[in-house]
Design an enzyme around this catalytic site. Sequence first.
Site, PDB file in Angstrom:
ATOM      1  N   ASP A 415      35.996  47.456  34.577  1.00 55.13           N
ATOM      2  CA  ASP A 415      36.567  48.055  33.525  1.00 55.13           C
ATOM      3  C   ASP A 415      37.272  46.551  32.994  1.00 55.13           C
ATOM      4  O   ASP A 415      37.706  45.763  33.957  1.00 55.13           O
ATOM      5  CB  ASP A 415      37.607  48.836  33.764  1.00 55.13           C
ATOM      6  CG  ASP A 415      38.602  49.274  32.447  1.00 55.13           C
ATOM      7  OD1 ASP A 415      37.830  49.492  31.591  1.00 55.13           O
ATOM      8  OD2 ASP A 415      39.711  48.932  32.493  1.00 55.13           O
ATOM      9  N   GLU A 468      32.047  45.813  31.698  1.00 54.77           N
ATOM     10  CA  GLU A 468      32.541  46.113  30.174  1.00 54.77           C
ATOM     11  C   GLU A 468      33.248  44.671  29.845  1.00 54.77           C
ATOM     12  O   GLU A 468      34.366  44.518  30.172  1.00 54.77           O
ATOM     13  CB  GLU A 468      33.711  47.261  30.301  1.00 54.77           C
ATOM     14  CG  GLU A 468      34.136  47.467  28.863  1.00 54.77           C
ATOM     15  CD  GLU A 468      35.498  48.073  28.886  1.00 54.77           C
ATOM     16  OE1 GLU A 468      35.959  48.763  27.797  1.00 54.77           O
ATOM     17  OE2 GLU A 468      36.494  47.862  29.562  1.00 54.77           O
TER      18      GLU A 468
END
Length: 738
Positions: A415, A468
């Site tokens: 993330d 990401e």
Amino acid sequence: MTIDTCPDRLRVDAHDLELIRICRHHNPHGVFGWHRIGEASDDPYLAVVRTRQIGAEKVVLRMDGVGEIEMVNTGDDIFVAGLENADPHAYRLEVTWPGGFTTDLADAYNFLPTLGDMDLYLIGEGRHEHLWEVLGSHVRRYDSTMGDVDGVSFAVWAPNAKGVAVIGDFNGWNCTQHPMRSLGSSGVWEIFIPGVKKGATYKYAIHTPDARRDKADPMARRAETPPATGSIVCESSFTWSDDEWMDTRRTTDWQKKPMSVYEVHLGSWNLGEDYRDLAKDLVDYVKEMGYTHVEFMPVAEHPFGGSWGYQVSGYYAPSSRWGTPDGLRYLIDQFHRNGIGVLVDWVPAHFPKDDWALARFDGPALYEHPDWRRGEQTDWGTYVFDFGRREVKNFLVANALYWCEEFHVDGLRVDAVASMLYLDYSKKDGEWLPNQYGGREHLEAVQFLQEMNATVHRTFPGVLTVAEESTSWPGVTAPTDHNGLGFSMKWNMGWMNDTLSYFKEDPINRSWHHGEITFSMVYAYSEKFILPISHDEVVHGKGSLWTRMPGDAWNKAAGVRSLFGYMWAHPGKQLLFQGQEFAQKQEWGESRSLDWGDKEGWEGEYHRGVTELVKKLNAVYAATPALYTLDDKPEGFSWVKCDDAQGNVLAFIRHGSDGDKLLCVCNFGGMTHKGYNLGMPEAGTWELVLNTDAKEFEGAGNELAETVSTITYPWDNQDHSISIDIPAMSVQWYLKQA
């Protein structure tokens, strides 16, 4: 021997006693336990045993080959016994408590450290790849002539602490009962406590020069269910049954395989279900829908459910909200037994400021960077890891390995990578520090990501790492030996933003936005991409896919279906967040179940139609190598029609490594095109294998030819062409026949 006759040599030294009282002794094992005290001219004692038993009325020393000796309370509940024999013997303590209750104990201060010299060396070097096996709490058993000793070892890295003690439900949360010893310059504190069992709740009482901080264990493998914040002694008894999956995974190149991912928030897919419930219901659903993988939003423990797991307090502890660690193992095992891979979201970028967790763990900054300009993400109210510190980098790299080793996960979706790569990410002038060369690149974070990726891929072949990353940082999926970051794949955020921006436009306006839907092919092969429509796109007022689509219910459903038909045919793997597979009307909320009732209402047929389409897309996709074998190669794609902005038409061919071809034709406009000509690069016959406008998906059900053949009629600079009908708001796939 009585208190009056107890020699000073047997008592605790005054300086040591003061440090014990204030919980700042670095070596309580040098005070308590058995110790040789040498020759003496004025008394017969050659050894001593000391123990502190808070609140005890009497302590009897039972020593192998010696017998029983009643110990003397010298004050501060410190009991001592002098021994005339200087040879060490196994012993136990019989402790009598108020009310006459008696316990038989082994002595916590009569055991060697549970970490060896090599462990401490590797921790100091930041290279202990199995960190979770030596730090944290571990159930252990030792053989003894006085009977087997069961208990739990505790070890924690706290280099700035003046003293550390284990507190828990087994010692009344009293920080003076079990002080830990410091293992030299390693910064590690350690103790083995006999009698503690699996399931015990504990924390560390960490003493700094100015305060006591009761902290959850950073390496705890289980935690209390929030809002409780204690750590729990954990021991797995799970037996895996996924050998076939794991063996196959080692040699699988997912870049050349079909990969369709279903993103799930475990707590809200069906509210109230735990890991073991989901092992039946969720596994069956994902298998029925035809997904190849599931991706869990973060499962590591987190204090605030509204963070969705992206603010982690327990990096090694699966969230107790949904059951036990073995429950999560069972869930993953069931996915594997059904041929479905499991990815988990992993959050090494930042962590919350809760004072009982990692934040300022032993006083000053430890896990976080000490300078707020590098050590804080003010937008999120979180601390940023100090990626340049060896031990911190080790904590994170080992954590990545932990999830692969202990939970058999098949991939880590990392993330917020962009926030790690740029020192000025979401910061104003004066709020960030440049790197040593004056630039904005976070060089230590880059090195950490490279090390993490290289280590995971070396240790666990076939495991994916997915970034990401929302910028154009070069080489995110390039190998580390080519100076890339080394990720297996990257989320294509540009495709997602442009595509959703395009589809929210009324079809009558889409001709003015045609470049948004074609631009992705300019950079489609710069990285190895996954096309995501993730949880981030259906929250915070953005609306669901359903509400973003213009028009009435029929047109909304047609818009979602055409988006999916285009998405599954576009180069790259695909990911869809839960609820979008049936076009949930509302935004997602973590505190309620998915709106399964959307398929039962008066517009329910449209939502059921979207569900059936996703099933069909996954099935045809998995059976069509042209859609996945050359995903990251330019030769896997060729345009047929990309310049008809006025007609809102796109057409392209996907090419497989074995020569098969699939033609995708999209009409994103509100008008049906009859007899639409497409120039084709070669002669042949094409079979219709998917039509998003079909009646089975609650489309208009216009009759379309099952096969179409080219004719020798030049069109768009091609020698051959076909003429087809393209219904409004629809996508068709045609497979070339041999």
